[in-house]
Design a protein around this motif. Structure first.
Motif, PDB file in Angstrom:
ATOM      1  N   TYR A  59       6.788   5.140   7.739  1.00  0.00           N
ATOM      2  CA  TYR A  59       7.194   3.737   7.601  1.00  0.00           C
ATOM      3  C   TYR A  59       8.616   3.620   7.052  1.00  0.00           C
ATOM      4  O   TYR A  59       9.428   2.820   7.541  1.00  0.00           O
ATOM      5  CB  TYR A  59       6.253   2.950   6.681  1.00  0.00           C
ATOM      6  N   LEU A  60       8.938   4.379   6.022  1.00  0.00           N
ATOM      7  CA  LEU A  60      10.254   4.262   5.402  1.00  0.00           C
ATOM      8  C   LEU A  60      11.366   4.575   6.400  1.00  0.00           C
ATOM      9  O   LEU A  60      12.410   3.913   6.408  1.00  0.00           O
ATOM     10  CB  LEU A  60      10.343   5.171   4.176  1.00  0.00           C
ATOM     11  N   ILE A  61      11.161   5.558   7.254  1.00  0.00           N
ATOM     12  CA  ILE A  61      12.149   5.869   8.278  1.00  0.00           C
ATOM     13  C   ILE A  61      12.225   4.740   9.293  1.00  0.00           C
ATOM     14  O   ILE A  61      13.315   4.325   9.724  1.00  0.00           O
ATOM     15  CB  ILE A  61      11.817   7.205   8.962  1.00  0.00           C
ATOM     16  N   GLU A  62      11.076   4.226   9.691  1.00  0.00           N
ATOM     17  CA  GLU A  62      11.064   3.093  10.633  1.00  0.00           C
ATOM     18  C   GLU A  62      11.836   1.916  10.061  1.00  0.00           C
ATOM     19  O   GLU A  62      12.629   1.267  10.757  1.00  0.00           O
ATOM     20  CB  GLU A  62       9.630   2.678  10.937  1.00  0.00           C
ATOM     21  N   ILE A 110      11.722  14.451   6.974  1.00  0.00           N
ATOM     22  CA  ILE A 110      11.273  13.594   5.872  1.00  0.00           C
ATOM     23  C   ILE A 110       9.773  13.305   5.929  1.00  0.00           C
ATOM     24  O   ILE A 110       9.082  13.415   4.899  1.00  0.00           O
ATOM     25  CB  ILE A 110      12.102  12.299   5.820  1.00  0.00           C
ATOM     26  N   PRO A 111       9.176  12.933   7.087  1.00  0.00           N
ATOM     27  CA  PRO A 111       7.718  12.721   7.081  1.00  0.00           C
ATOM     28  C   PRO A 111       6.932  13.972   6.693  1.00  0.00           C
ATOM     29  O   PRO A 111       5.878  13.874   6.048  1.00  0.00           O
ATOM     30  CB  PRO A 111       7.427  12.300   8.521  1.00  0.00           C
ATOM     31  N   ARG A 112       7.437  15.148   7.062  1.00  0.00           N
ATOM     32  CA  ARG A 112       6.741  16.388   6.689  1.00  0.00           C
ATOM     33  C   ARG A 112       6.844  16.646   5.191  1.00  0.00           C
ATOM     34  O   ARG A 112       5.890  17.128   4.564  1.00  0.00           O
ATOM     35  CB  ARG A 112       7.310  17.549   7.504  1.00  0.00           C
ATOM     36  N   LEU A 113       7.997  16.324   4.615  1.00  0.00           N
ATOM     37  CA  LEU A 113       8.119  16.433   3.162  1.00  0.00           C
ATOM     38  C   LEU A 113       7.184  15.440   2.475  1.00  0.00           C
ATOM     39  O   LEU A 113       6.588  15.745   1.440  1.00  0.00           O
ATOM     40  CB  LEU A 113       9.569  16.179   2.734  1.00  0.00           C
ATOM     41  N   GLY A 114       7.079  14.245   3.056  1.00  0.00           N
ATOM     42  CA  GLY A 114       6.160  13.250   2.498  1.00  0.00           C
ATOM     43  C   GLY A 114       4.722  13.724   2.528  1.00  0.00           C
ATOM     44  O   GLY A 114       3.948  13.471   1.607  1.00  0.00           O
ATOM     45  N   ALA A 115       4.356  14.441   3.585  1.00  0.00           N
ATOM     46  CA  ALA A 115       2.997  14.981   3.675  1.00  0.00           C
ATOM     47  C   ALA A 115       2.777  16.098   2.674  1.00  0.00           C
ATOM     48  O   ALA A 115       1.700  16.210   2.069  1.00  0.00           O
ATOM     49  CB  ALA A 115       2.747  15.484   5.091  1.00  0.00           C
ATOM     50  N   ILE A 122      20.020  -4.914  -5.972  1.00  0.00           N
ATOM     51  CA  ILE A 122      18.853  -4.427  -5.235  1.00  0.00           C
ATOM     52  C   ILE A 122      19.287  -3.163  -4.508  1.00  0.00           C
ATOM     53  O   ILE A 122      20.279  -3.156  -3.784  1.00  0.00           O
ATOM     54  CB  ILE A 122      18.299  -5.496  -4.273  1.00  0.00           C
ATOM     55  N   SER A 123      18.585  -2.077  -4.747  1.00  0.00           N
ATOM     56  CA  SER A 123      18.966  -0.794  -4.156  1.00  0.00           C
ATOM     57  C   SER A 123      17.800  -0.211  -3.356  1.00  0.00           C
ATOM     58  O   SER A 123      16.724   0.028  -3.899  1.00  0.00           O
ATOM     59  CB  SER A 123      19.423   0.190  -5.236  1.00  0.00           C
ATOM     60  N   PHE A 124      18.037  -0.031  -2.086  1.00  0.00           N
ATOM     61  CA  PHE A 124      17.067   0.551  -1.156  1.00  0.00           C
ATOM     62  C   PHE A 124      15.738  -0.195  -1.182  1.00  0.00           C
ATOM     63  O   PHE A 124      14.676   0.411  -1.084  1.00  0.00           O
ATOM     64  CB  PHE A 124      16.868   2.034  -1.446  1.00  0.00           C
ATOM     65  N   GLY A 125      15.826  -1.519  -1.321  1.00  0.00           N
ATOM     66  CA  GLY A 125      14.609  -2.312  -1.359  1.00  0.00           C
ATOM     67  C   GLY A 125      14.634  -3.535  -0.474  1.00  0.00           C
ATOM     68  O   GLY A 125      13.578  -4.061  -0.114  1.00  0.00           O
ATOM     69  N   HIS A 176       0.833  -1.204   0.000  1.00  0.00           N
ATOM     70  CA  HIS A 176       0.000   0.000   0.000  1.00  0.00           C
ATOM     71  C   HIS A 176       0.865   1.251   0.000  1.00  0.00           C
ATOM     72  O   HIS A 176       0.563   2.233  -0.686  1.00  0.00           O
ATOM     73  CB  HIS A 176      -0.924  -0.004   1.213  1.00  0.00           C
ATOM     74  N   VAL A 177       1.956   1.225   0.778  1.00  0.00           N
ATOM     75  CA  VAL A 177       2.867   2.366   0.826  1.00  0.00           C
ATOM     76  C   VAL A 177       3.365   2.712  -0.573  1.00  0.00           C
ATOM     77  O   VAL A 177       3.296   3.874  -1.002  1.00  0.00           O
ATOM     78  CB  VAL A 177       4.061   2.067   1.757  1.00  0.00           C
ATOM     79  N   PHE A 178       3.856   1.726  -1.300  1.00  0.00           N
ATOM     80  CA  PHE A 178       4.474   2.025  -2.586  1.00  0.00           C
ATOM     81  C   PHE A 178       3.447   2.335  -3.668  1.00  0.00           C
ATOM     82  O   PHE A 178       3.760   3.043  -4.633  1.00  0.00           O
ATOM     83  CB  PHE A 178       5.419   0.886  -2.989  1.00  0.00           C
ATOM     84  N   THR A 179       2.233   1.854  -3.505  1.00  0.00           N
ATOM     85  CA  THR A 179       1.167   2.297  -4.399  1.00  0.00           C
ATOM     86  C   THR A 179       0.876   3.775  -4.170  1.00  0.00           C
ATOM     87  O   THR A 179       0.683   4.551  -5.114  1.00  0.00           O
ATOM     88  CB  THR A 179      -0.098   1.463  -4.178  1.00  0.00           C
TER      89      THR A 179
END
Length: 241
Positions: free
Chosen positions: A196-199, A180-185, A129-132, A24-27
């Motif tokens: 999630y990505l930071i976690e 980063i979460p604020r930029l994501g928002a 595989i990069s950042f995955g 769901h995150v990546f969608t």
């Protein structure tokens, strides 16, 4: 250190539910993924990926799998008419975004998870595989699968976030948790996804632990190179011939 907001709950759910939430995150972020990477890393992720591509040394006649390849940025740099380069990723939204890129003409796309790579034993020359890898549900199973599909002498190159040097860790943590979460928002309209990505970065094994997992899976000549004072790390292992 700022306390991580676990409102998205990834660290507290069963593995299969975690897998569904990651999808769901990546969608949710597919359309903004590349832009967010540029902004949050100040473009440095592109340099790190170029180092990965250079180390991979793609050449004519090879079969190359870019696992969790997303929008195909790394695969496009390894692709050519004289070789087979395949992005394997469970996110159809990410791959669909990648298909629209002008530089992915020689890239193939395959929906697949790291724990079940749809290639025969010993059929892949190079797997990147990069950042995955931190997004797989069962890390040891995924590394074993990568070893299985590689040819004897084939190499796994894994670029991932890691444990930064203690001198920069407080500044890195502050940026990660607060900015980063604020930029994501603001940009991607998905603050939960970037929480999630930071976690997932914070929960990922450090350099030495990751090297040990490579060796446990049967890889030889295991080594790593820290990038950005350990913010990221390039792990390399070879399947014994």
């Amino acid at each position: 250190m700022t306390k991580l907001d676990n409102s998205f709950g990834f660290s507290q759910v069963p593995p299969e539910e975690r897998r569904d939430r990651i999808r769901h995150v990546f969608t949710a972020i597919a359309g903004h993924y590349d832009l967010m990477n540029d902004i949050t890393s100040f473009g440095i992720h592109r340099l790190w990926k170029r180092l990965l591509v250079r180390a991979a040394g793609a050449s004519a006649g090879q079969v190359i799998v870019d696992l969790a390849g997303g929008t195909g940025g790394v695969a496009a740099k390894m692709a050519g008419a004289d070789r087979r380069v395949v992005v394997c990723d469970p996110s159809l939204a990410m791959m669909e975004t990648g298909r629209q890129r002008a530089d992915t003409a020689h890239v193939s796309w395959l929906a697949a998870e790291g724990e079940a790579i749809p290639f025969a034993d010993g059929s892949v020359d190079t797997l990147t595989i990069s950042f995955g890898i931190r997004n797989v549900t069962h890390l040891e199973t995924a590394i074993a699968e990568m070893h299985r599909v590689l040819k004897p002498g084939g190499r796994l190159l894994c670029l991932e976030f890691s444990k930064p040097h203690w001198l920069i860790r407080p500044f890195y943590d502050a940026f990660s948790f607060l900015v980063i979460p604020r930029l994501g928002a603001w940009i991607a309209q998905a603050p939960e996804a970037y929480t999630y990505l930071i976690e997932s970065i914070r929960r990922f094994p450090d350099q030495e632990t990751m090297s040990g997992l490579f060796r446990d899976a049967g890889f030889a000549d295991v080594r790593y190179r820290n990038l950005g004072f350990g913010i990221a790390c390039l792990h390399i292992g070879t399947k014994a011939s």
